[in-house]
Design a protein around this motif. Structure first.
Motif, PDB file in Angstrom:
ATOM      1  N   SER A 155      46.244  51.804  46.324  1.00 37.64           N
ATOM      2  CA  SER A 155      46.362  50.334  46.335  1.00 37.64           C
ATOM      3  C   SER A 155      45.328  49.644  45.449  1.00 37.64           C
ATOM      4  O   SER A 155      45.491  48.467  45.123  1.00 37.64           O
ATOM      5  CB  SER A 155      46.254  49.806  47.767  1.00 37.64           C
ATOM      6  OG  SER A 155      44.971  50.073  48.290  1.00 37.64           O
ATOM      7  N   GLN A 156      44.293  50.342  45.036  1.00 38.92           N
ATOM      8  CA  GLN A 156      43.251  49.725  44.203  1.00 38.92           C
ATOM      9  C   GLN A 156      43.527  49.821  42.707  1.00 38.92           C
ATOM     10  O   GLN A 156      42.866  49.156  41.914  1.00 38.92           O
ATOM     11  CB  GLN A 156      41.873  50.356  44.490  1.00 38.92           C
ATOM     12  CG  GLN A 156      41.286  49.922  45.806  1.00 38.92           C
ATOM     13  CD  GLN A 156      41.577  50.917  46.925  1.00 38.92           C
ATOM     14  OE1 GLN A 156      42.391  51.815  46.784  1.00 38.92           O
ATOM     15  NE2 GLN A 156      40.920  50.734  48.048  1.00 38.92           N
ATOM     16  N   ARG A 216      45.577  49.299  39.163  1.00 38.69           N
ATOM     17  CA  ARG A 216      46.358  48.227  38.557  1.00 38.69           C
ATOM     18  C   ARG A 216      47.249  48.796  37.456  1.00 38.69           C
ATOM     19  O   ARG A 216      46.892  49.783  36.819  1.00 38.69           O
ATOM     20  CB  ARG A 216      45.439  47.209  37.889  1.00 38.69           C
ATOM     21  CG  ARG A 216      44.426  46.600  38.776  1.00 38.69           C
ATOM     22  CD  ARG A 216      43.489  45.741  37.959  1.00 38.69           C
ATOM     23  NE  ARG A 216      42.493  45.145  38.830  1.00 38.69           N
ATOM     24  CZ  ARG A 216      41.404  44.576  38.394  1.00 38.69           C
ATOM     25  NH1 ARG A 216      41.140  44.511  37.108  1.00 38.69           N
ATOM     26  NH2 ARG A 216      40.550  44.039  39.244  1.00 38.69           N
ATOM     27  N   ASN A 263      42.075  49.906  33.804  1.00 36.92           N
ATOM     28  CA  ASN A 263      41.318  50.203  35.018  1.00 36.92           C
ATOM     29  C   ASN A 263      39.967  50.772  34.618  1.00 36.92           C
ATOM     30  O   ASN A 263      39.809  51.272  33.495  1.00 36.92           O
ATOM     31  CB  ASN A 263      42.047  51.238  35.884  1.00 36.92           C
ATOM     32  CG  ASN A 263      43.311  50.704  36.496  1.00 36.92           C
ATOM     33  OD1 ASN A 263      43.317  50.202  37.604  1.00 36.92           O
ATOM     34  ND2 ASN A 263      44.426  50.804  35.755  1.00 36.92           N
ATOM     35  N   ARG A 293      35.299  46.806  42.365  1.00 37.39           N
ATOM     36  CA  ARG A 293      35.151  46.783  43.824  1.00 37.39           C
ATOM     37  C   ARG A 293      34.526  48.071  44.318  1.00 37.39           C
ATOM     38  O   ARG A 293      34.920  49.164  43.905  1.00 37.39           O
ATOM     39  CB  ARG A 293      36.516  46.602  44.502  1.00 37.39           C
ATOM     40  CG  ARG A 293      37.111  45.229  44.241  1.00 37.39           C
ATOM     41  CD  ARG A 293      38.375  44.962  45.034  1.00 37.39           C
ATOM     42  NE  ARG A 293      38.233  45.321  46.425  1.00 37.39           N
ATOM     43  CZ  ARG A 293      39.181  45.949  47.123  1.00 37.39           C
ATOM     44  NH1 ARG A 293      40.326  46.271  46.560  1.00 37.39           N
ATOM     45  NH2 ARG A 293      38.993  46.228  48.401  1.00 37.39           N
ATOM     46  N   ILE A 303      34.218  51.073  46.491  1.00 37.65           N
ATOM     47  CA  ILE A 303      35.217  51.776  47.303  1.00 37.65           C
ATOM     48  C   ILE A 303      34.617  52.907  48.133  1.00 37.65           C
ATOM     49  O   ILE A 303      35.207  53.319  49.121  1.00 37.65           O
ATOM     50  CB  ILE A 303      36.385  52.310  46.445  1.00 37.65           C
ATOM     51  CG1 ILE A 303      35.892  53.291  45.384  1.00 37.65           C
ATOM     52  CG2 ILE A 303      37.172  51.163  45.838  1.00 37.65           C
ATOM     53  CD1 ILE A 303      36.991  54.076  44.717  1.00 37.65           C
ATOM     54  N   ASN A 311      37.602  49.252  39.521  1.00 43.68           N
ATOM     55  CA  ASN A 311      37.987  47.905  39.073  1.00 43.68           C
ATOM     56  C   ASN A 311      37.071  46.827  39.644  1.00 43.68           C
ATOM     57  O   ASN A 311      37.519  45.772  40.083  1.00 43.68           O
ATOM     58  CB  ASN A 311      39.449  47.630  39.397  1.00 43.68           C
ATOM     59  CG  ASN A 311      40.367  48.528  38.605  1.00 43.68           C
ATOM     60  OD1 ASN A 311      40.089  48.849  37.450  1.00 43.68           O
ATOM     61  ND2 ASN A 311      41.452  48.964  39.214  1.00 43.68           N
ATOM     62  N   TYR A 337      32.731  52.652  42.439  1.00 38.84           N
ATOM     63  CA  TYR A 337      33.459  51.405  42.225  1.00 38.84           C
ATOM     64  C   TYR A 337      34.767  51.694  41.484  1.00 38.84           C
ATOM     65  O   TYR A 337      34.819  52.570  40.626  1.00 38.84           O
ATOM     66  CB  TYR A 337      32.647  50.441  41.359  1.00 38.84           C
ATOM     67  CG  TYR A 337      31.298  50.101  41.928  1.00 38.84           C
ATOM     68  CD1 TYR A 337      31.117  48.952  42.695  1.00 38.84           C
ATOM     69  CD2 TYR A 337      30.198  50.915  41.686  1.00 38.84           C
ATOM     70  CE1 TYR A 337      29.870  48.632  43.213  1.00 38.84           C
ATOM     71  CE2 TYR A 337      28.944  50.601  42.205  1.00 38.84           C
ATOM     72  CZ  TYR A 337      28.794  49.459  42.959  1.00 38.84           C
ATOM     73  OH  TYR A 337      27.557  49.148  43.461  1.00 38.84           O
ATOM     74  N   VAL A 372      43.181  55.939  46.717  1.00 34.21           N
ATOM     75  CA  VAL A 372      42.915  54.702  45.982  1.00 34.21           C
ATOM     76  C   VAL A 372      44.187  54.104  45.379  1.00 34.21           C
ATOM     77  O   VAL A 372      44.126  53.301  44.454  1.00 34.21           O
ATOM     78  CB  VAL A 372      41.840  54.919  44.884  1.00 34.21           C
ATOM     79  CG1 VAL A 372      40.503  55.276  45.497  1.00 34.21           C
ATOM     80  CG2 VAL A 372      42.281  55.977  43.881  1.00 34.21           C
TER      81      VAL A 372
END
Length: 172
Positions: free
Chosen positions: A88-89, A91, A95, A70, A72, A68, A66, A86
């Protein structure tokens, strides 16, 4: 990609990340003798725009990963390393990378390396080591960013990357 090219690619990541840490990732588990599961998490900050980010992981015997909150990488199995972009995942700011690792038989362990290249060219290396939080048991929302892991223990280091019985799995 040839084995030599893969090894050079990984070596360039490790050498580029030396400014952040001179150590490579290590195989980790929780500190309990009992327990077939590992719940592990690592909080980290990103202070600039991310240009690229690659996650490399391996689990003995399987895992779900996972980022954040989600999922993956669902249900990876065996001692087969996995790589995922990763970018785009991630922030800006806080994190969390989290893993639920299952061990069915024999040796157990989890190893991870997240290489983040910022827009400034600086590299950040997030690696499995004692700084991860670990637990043998599941807690509601444990993979979420805001989960309170203050009662979780530090991960136990089992072996360095390259050690037997796993070998240099992140180089494959």
């Amino acid at each position: 990609m040839t084995r030599v090219a893969q090894s050079l690619f990984l070596l360039s990541f490790l050498l580029g990340a030396q400014a952040v840490s001179a150590q490579a990732p290590v195989w980790i588990w929780h500190g309990q003798e009992q327990g077939e599961n590992l719940f592990a998490r690592k909080k980290f900050h990103v202070h600039n725009r991310v240009h690229s980010a690659e996650l490399r992981i391996c689990a003995d015997d399987g895992a779900t990963i996972y980022l954040n909150g989600r999922e993956i990488l669902p249900a990876i199995t065996g001692r087969k390393p996995q790589t995922k972009n990763v970018t785009s995942q991630l922030r800006l700011g806080r994190n969390v990378l989290a893993a639920k690792v299952d061990n069915k038989t024999g040796k157990r362990g989890f190893i991870a390396m997240l290489v983040i290249t910022l827009s400034t060219g600086k590299r950040i290396l997030i690696k499995s080591d004692y700084s991860w939080k670990a637990s043998p048991g599941n807690s509601s929302g444990w993979y979420q960013l805001d989960f309170n892991d203050s009662r979780w223990q530090e991960a136990k280091m089992l072996a360095p990357h390259g050690a037997e019985p796993w070998g240099p799995v992140l180089n494959r």
